[in-house]
Design a protein around this motif. Structure first.
Motif, mmCIF file in Angstrom:
data_model
loop_
_atom_site.group_PDB
_atom_site.id
_atom_site.type_symbol
_atom_site.label_atom_id
_atom_site.label_comp_id
_atom_site.label_asym_id
_atom_site.label_seq_id
_atom_site.Cartn_x
_atom_site.Cartn_y
_atom_site.Cartn_z
ATOM 1 N N THR A 179 -22.774 64.079 -21.347
ATOM 2 C CA THR A 179 -21.203 64.571 -20.213
ATOM 3 C C THR A 179 -21.840 63.549 -18.355
ATOM 4 O O THR A 179 -20.882 63.169 -17.881
ATOM 5 C CB THR A 179 -21.387 65.996 -19.882
ATOM 6 O OG1 THR A 179 -21.138 66.666 -20.713
ATOM 7 C CG2 THR A 179 -20.082 66.348 -19.011
ATOM 8 N N HIS A 180 -22.942 63.419 -18.001
ATOM 9 C CA HIS A 180 -23.433 62.403 -16.748
ATOM 10 C C HIS A 180 -22.747 60.929 -17.015
ATOM 11 O O HIS A 180 -21.888 60.132 -15.953
ATOM 12 C CB HIS A 180 -24.937 62.661 -16.223
ATOM 13 C CG HIS A 180 -25.123 63.565 -15.772
ATOM 14 N ND1 HIS A 180 -23.963 64.158 -14.725
ATOM 15 C CD2 HIS A 180 -25.957 64.247 -16.558
ATOM 16 C CE1 HIS A 180 -25.226 65.508 -14.335
ATOM 17 N NE2 HIS A 180 -25.636 65.897 -15.560
ATOM 18 N N LEU A 181 -22.678 60.554 -17.930
ATOM 19 C CA LEU A 181 -22.125 59.843 -18.865
ATOM 20 C C LEU A 181 -20.441 58.873 -18.388
ATOM 21 O O LEU A 181 -20.441 58.282 -18.171
ATOM 22 C CB LEU A 181 -22.899 58.631 -19.698
ATOM 23 C CG LEU A 181 -24.185 58.836 -19.673
ATOM 24 C CD1 LEU A 181 -24.583 58.563 -20.984
ATOM 25 C CD2 LEU A 181 -24.526 57.067 -18.843
ATOM 26 N N MET A 182 -20.283 60.247 -18.815
ATOM 27 C CA MET A 182 -18.567 60.584 -19.187
ATOM 28 C C MET A 182 -18.302 60.544 -17.447
ATOM 29 O O MET A 182 -17.340 60.098 -16.978
ATOM 30 C CB MET A 182 -17.946 61.788 -19.815
ATOM 31 C CG MET A 182 -18.810 61.822 -20.821
ATOM 32 S SD MET A 182 -18.384 63.175 -21.809
ATOM 33 C CE MET A 182 -16.332 63.453 -21.899
ATOM 34 N N GLY A 183 -19.110 61.541 -16.652
ATOM 35 C CA GLY A 183 -18.424 61.489 -15.141
ATOM 36 C C GLY A 183 -18.566 60.655 -14.339
ATOM 37 O O GLY A 183 -18.167 59.655 -13.990
ATOM 38 N N ASP A 184 -19.952 60.419 -13.756
ATOM 39 C CA ASP A 184 -20.322 59.677 -12.599
ATOM 40 C C ASP A 184 -20.818 58.170 -14.118
ATOM 41 O O ASP A 184 -22.026 58.035 -12.861
ATOM 42 C CB ASP A 184 -21.899 60.028 -11.635
ATOM 43 C CG ASP A 184 -20.781 60.572 -11.061
ATOM 44 O OD1 ASP A 184 -18.985 61.022 -10.941
ATOM 45 O OD2 ASP A 184 -20.711 61.309 -10.065
ATOM 46 N N GLY A 185 -20.968 57.606 -15.191
ATOM 47 C CA GLY A 185 -21.984 57.282 -15.137
ATOM 48 C C GLY A 185 -20.953 56.203 -16.297
ATOM 49 O O GLY A 185 -20.172 56.306 -15.567
ATOM 50 N N CYS A 186 -21.711 54.916 -17.304
ATOM 51 C CA CYS A 186 -20.472 54.240 -17.980
ATOM 52 C C CYS A 186 -21.432 53.546 -18.956
ATOM 53 O O CYS A 186 -22.694 54.107 -19.381
ATOM 54 C CB CYS A 186 -20.363 52.821 -16.961
ATOM 55 S SG CYS A 186 -21.560 51.863 -16.674
ATOM 56 N N VAL A 187 -20.967 53.414 -19.906
ATOM 57 C CA VAL A 187 -21.732 53.227 -21.046
ATOM 58 C C VAL A 187 -21.142 51.646 -21.483
ATOM 59 O O VAL A 187 -19.533 52.045 -22.238
ATOM 60 C CB VAL A 187 -21.575 53.980 -22.809
ATOM 61 C CG1 VAL A 187 -22.454 53.371 -23.623
ATOM 62 C CG2 VAL A 187 -22.229 54.915 -21.952
ATOM 63 N N THR A 188 -21.925 50.947 -21.711
ATOM 64 C CA THR A 188 -20.796 49.182 -21.999
ATOM 65 C C THR A 188 -22.164 48.931 -22.966
ATOM 66 O O THR A 188 -22.897 49.488 -23.933
ATOM 67 C CB THR A 188 -21.063 48.408 -20.898
ATOM 68 O OG1 THR A 188 -22.724 47.845 -20.661
ATOM 69 C CG2 THR A 188 -20.792 48.596 -19.301
#
Length: 221
Positions: free
Chosen positions: A21-30
């Motif tokens: 959820t934190h990656l969905m909120g203030d994060g990113c996944v490349t």
């Protein structure tokens, strides 16, 4: 690493729910890395602890983004592949709740994490009437995600929310659309605090003050 060990462990699933959820909120996944950005050191430390709970030997990179926000970054293709198996697209416009977050306990972790990142506690005086205005809002570029949050709030936590507001901003030739979900009312604030609450210290304190503001007003009558 066998990631099924995580998916079949109830406590690790809670940690995974927060992390994703934190990656969905203030994060990113490349394809090369995943990162979490936040100005609050408490949230960054909690995120780092969660990383090590799930991936004990992971190597993290701490840094500062171009905007001056602190970040924690990981470059690990195996973990990235695992994260993308849980949610194909982490970009804000296409967000939706991952299917593995399917119990009340896991949804509680999701709600606290997303409200820590994208939520706002509003306690202010409306000048025209000199009345206190109170709300908890959540904003997202994904209408589907906001609709899912609204449904979970009422179904799992009996927290009523208002109509989703659409905010359109035009900058040059580009159109930016944002969706906002407001929560109002003392009973809803109290249920939010009891069932979900904030890990973000400033928001947590503000929610407490907002609820207590009803008590002060009641005592003056």
């Amino acid at each position: 690493m066998d990631y099924n060990l995580i998916l079949n462990d109830s406590e690790k699933l809670k940690v995974l729910s927060r992390l994703v959820t934190h990656l969905m909120g203030d994060g990113c996944v490349t394809n090369k890395y995943f990162a979490y950005f936040n100005k609050n050191e408490d949230l960054l430390k909690n995120y780092e602890k969660d990383l090590f709970k799930l991936f004990s030997e992971v190597h993290i990179i701490r840094g500062i983004s171009n905007s001056g926000t602190s970040l924690i970054q990981v470059q690990n293709k195996e973990i990235i592949y695992f994260l993308k198996s849980l949610l194909k697209d982490y970009r804000s416009k296409t967000l939706e709740i991952p299917k593995f977050i399917n119990t009340k306990d896991l949804r509680k972790e999701l709600l606290q994490s997303i409200y820590d990142d994208e939520g706002c506690v509003g306690l202010r005086v409306y000048r025209k009437t000199n009345e206190l205005k109170r709300d908890i809002t959540l904003s997202s570029n994904s209408l589907k995600f906001i609709e899912q949050i609204k449904e979970i709030l009422i179904q799992d936590f009996n927290i009523s929310s208002n109509k989703i507001a659409k905010n359109v901003k035009i900058v040059g030739s580009k159109i930016f659309t944002n969706y906002i979900l407001p929560i109002n009312g003392k009973s809803n604030f109290e249920k939010f605090q009891k069932e979900i609450d904030f890990a973000h210290p400033t928001k947590k304190e503000k929610l407490e003050k907002m609820i207590k503001s009803y008590i002060r007003l009641a005592g003056t009558k």
